[in-house]
Design a protein around this motif. Structure first.
Motif, PDB file in Angstrom:
ATOM      1  N   HIS A 142       0.835  -1.197   0.000  1.00 22.04           N
ATOM      2  CA  HIS A 142       0.000   0.000   0.000  1.00 22.04           C
ATOM      3  C   HIS A 142       0.872   1.249   0.000  1.00 22.04           C
ATOM      4  O   HIS A 142       0.621   2.211  -0.752  1.00 22.04           O
ATOM      5  N   LEU A 143       1.922   1.243   0.823  1.00 28.07           N
ATOM      6  CA  LEU A 143       2.844   2.374   0.875  1.00 28.07           C
ATOM      7  C   LEU A 143       3.488   2.608  -0.485  1.00 28.07           C
ATOM      8  O   LEU A 143       3.629   3.758  -0.932  1.00 28.07           O
ATOM      9  N   LEU A 144       3.879   1.545  -1.175  1.00 31.15           N
ATOM     10  CA  LEU A 144       4.473   1.685  -2.504  1.00 31.15           C
ATOM     11  C   LEU A 144       3.487   2.357  -3.463  1.00 31.15           C
ATOM     12  O   LEU A 144       3.867   3.261  -4.227  1.00 31.15           O
ATOM     13  N   LEU A 145       2.239   1.947  -3.433  1.00 34.22           N
ATOM     14  CA  LEU A 145       1.233   2.581  -4.287  1.00 34.22           C
ATOM     15  C   LEU A 145       1.108   4.073  -3.981  1.00 34.22           C
ATOM     16  O   LEU A 145       1.054   4.911  -4.897  1.00 34.22           O
ATOM     17  N   LEU A 146       1.068   4.411  -2.700  1.00 36.98           N
ATOM     18  CA  LEU A 146       0.944   5.817  -2.306  1.00 36.98           C
ATOM     19  C   LEU A 146       2.140   6.636  -2.765  1.00 36.98           C
ATOM     20  O   LEU A 146       1.996   7.786  -3.204  1.00 36.98           O
ATOM     21  N   ARG A 147       3.327   6.050  -2.685  1.00 40.87           N
ATOM     22  CA  ARG A 147       4.533   6.763  -3.112  1.00 40.87           C
ATOM     23  C   ARG A 147       4.538   6.955  -4.632  1.00 40.87           C
ATOM     24  O   ARG A 147       4.950   8.000  -5.140  1.00 40.87           O
ATOM     25  N   THR A 287       9.411   9.962   6.260  1.00 44.60           N
ATOM     26  CA  THR A 287       8.794   9.911   4.930  1.00 44.60           C
ATOM     27  C   THR A 287       7.575   8.995   4.918  1.00 44.60           C
ATOM     28  O   THR A 287       6.549   9.309   4.307  1.00 44.60           O
ATOM     29  N   VAL A 288       7.697   7.871   5.603  1.00 43.30           N
ATOM     30  CA  VAL A 288       6.598   6.910   5.652  1.00 43.30           C
ATOM     31  C   VAL A 288       5.396   7.514   6.376  1.00 43.30           C
ATOM     32  O   VAL A 288       4.260   7.464   5.888  1.00 43.30           O
ATOM     33  N   TYR A 292       1.482   8.550   4.804  1.00 47.01           N
ATOM     34  CA  TYR A 292       0.177   8.135   5.310  1.00 47.01           C
ATOM     35  C   TYR A 292      -0.659   9.345   5.734  1.00 47.01           C
ATOM     36  O   TYR A 292      -1.873   9.375   5.533  1.00 47.01           O
ATOM     37  N   ARG A 293      -0.012  10.326   6.329  1.00 49.27           N
ATOM     38  CA  ARG A 293      -0.743  11.537   6.720  1.00 49.27           C
ATOM     39  C   ARG A 293      -1.286  12.269   5.494  1.00 49.27           C
ATOM     40  O   ARG A 293      -2.440  12.703   5.476  1.00 49.27           O
ATOM     41  N   GLY A 296      -4.386  10.983   4.155  1.00 48.84           N
ATOM     42  CA  GLY A 296      -5.524  11.036   5.049  1.00 48.84           C
ATOM     43  C   GLY A 296      -5.763   9.765   5.834  1.00 48.84           C
ATOM     44  O   GLY A 296      -6.838   9.573   6.412  1.00 48.84           O
ATOM     45  N   LEU A 297      -4.758   8.888   5.901  1.00 48.23           N
ATOM     46  CA  LEU A 297      -4.916   7.603   6.580  1.00 48.23           C
ATOM     47  C   LEU A 297      -4.519   7.653   8.045  1.00 48.23           C
ATOM     48  O   LEU A 297      -4.934   6.798   8.833  1.00 48.23           O
ATOM     49  N   LEU A 298      -3.689   8.618   8.417  1.00 47.59           N
ATOM     50  CA  LEU A 298      -3.276   8.791   9.807  1.00 47.59           C
ATOM     51  C   LEU A 298      -3.385  10.261  10.176  1.00 47.59           C
ATOM     52  O   LEU A 298      -3.100  11.138   9.352  1.00 47.59           O
ATOM     53  N   THR A 299      -3.757  10.499  11.427  1.00 46.82           N
ATOM     54  CA  THR A 299      -3.857  11.878  11.910  1.00 46.82           C
ATOM     55  C   THR A 299      -3.009  12.110  13.152  1.00 46.82           C
ATOM     56  O   THR A 299      -3.077  13.184  13.748  1.00 46.82           O
TER      57      THR A 299
END
Length: 315
Positions: A142-147, A287-288, A292-293, A296-299
């Motif tokens: 998921h992180l790879l997709l976001l990056r 960076t990670v 996510y922030r 909008g996945l982490l606040t």
């Protein structure tokens, strides 16, 4: 948020209890260790680092890092290994866990990749625009997709993401319900080596690609001596694995059931020596958390340093 639901944590604790850990889950002479695809147990056995341990190790197997980390947060297991993406996702969602040791990326990020099935016409991440992609929520895939989205490698419209565990994602890819799968080893090599699929992007240069040995906060206090001994032994096992990759691959294949040719590729990509967490490691992981922030996945506003246990010496 699903990570914070107490019912999920209690359910995971019950699963571990039913697997055999209920009688001694709180015993101070037992360490409950979470594993993925049997890789840590295999290298301990292959290297002999599991001999003459003055306490009992109870291994619990997980398919992916997300449920492993949920079990850690619930106190159902004491320690386990996870990639930086799912670890930061879990910590950022409030789980009481910390990373004690880091395993630097031996393969420069190639252990995380987006794969497509045999015969697919997709050859670049740009072609994922608007396509269906499977991955685990908060995973390194998921992180790879976001990056890739953040860097513009995947243009708008964004892919339609199906959040699935690896077995479900593999089935979805094989049946054409998704066009690609953002995953990690050994699933990358299983798809490429045995499934004849191909890689269209990996994580090299896009994110830190660290893995961590993670412990829950309670174990860090009550089982610190056991954790220290286990981490020392696992570090010895990894050093042996670097020197004997073929022997490790053979044991990994025997214990997990993955083909030997796949296990050989996994050994080449993953075996590196655990080291103590440094300020440089923490800085890289920003960076990670920021990724996510931004999605909008982490606040969380907690300082990133609180995700790490800095007081273990080098193993």
């Amino acid at each position: 948020m699903i990570w914070g639901r107490r019912a999920v944590w209690m359910f995971l604790a019950l699963l571990v209890a039913l697997s055999g850990g209920s009688r001694t889950a709180r015993a101070q002479d037992e360490l409950i260790v979470a594993d993925q695809k049997g890789q840590q147990k295999a290298i301990m056995a292959a290297s002999g680092a599991d001999r003459n341990i003055p306490y009992h190790i109870h291994w619990v197997e997980f398919e992916a890092a997300a449920p492993l980390l949920q079990a850690l947060g619930a106190g159902a297991v004491d320690t386990g290994i996870a990639g930086d993406g799912p670890f930061m996702f879990a910590w950022g969602a409030g789980l009481p866990i910390k990373a004690a040791y880091v395993i630097p990326p031996k393969a420069g990020g190639k252990a995380t990749a987006i794969v497509v099935p045999e015969g697919s016409s997709i050859v670049s991440p740009a072609q994922l625009s608007g396509r269906r992609v499977a991955t685990g929520r908060g995973s390194i895939g998921h992180l790879l997709l976001l990056r890739l989205l953040a860097t513009g490698a995947i243009p708008a419209p964004a892919p339609k993401i199906s959040f699935l565990l690896p077995v479900q994602a593999k089935a979805a890819l094989d049946t054409g319900r998704v066009d690609a799968w953002a995953t990690w080893e050994p699933y990358v090599s299983l798809e490429v080596v045995t499934g004849h699929g191909h890689i269209i992007a990996d994580a090299a240069g896009l994110m830190p690609n660290n893995s961590f040995f993670v412990a829950n906060n309670d174990a860090l206090v009550k089982k610190r001596e056991l954790l220290g001994d286990f981490y020392r032994r696992i570090a010895q096992a990894y050093t042996w694995g670097i020197q004997h990759p073929t022997d490790y691959a053979r044991i990994l294949a025997q214990q997990t059931g993955i083909p030997f040719n796949v296990a050989t590729v996994v050994a080449e990509k993953l075996i590196a020596s655990p080291v103590a967490v440094t300020p440089e490691v923490i800085q890289a992981e920003q960076t990670v958390l920021d990724t996510y922030r931004a999605a909008g996945l982490l606040t969380t506003t907690e300082p990133l340093a609180g995700a790490f246990e800095p007081h273990f010496a080098a193993p």
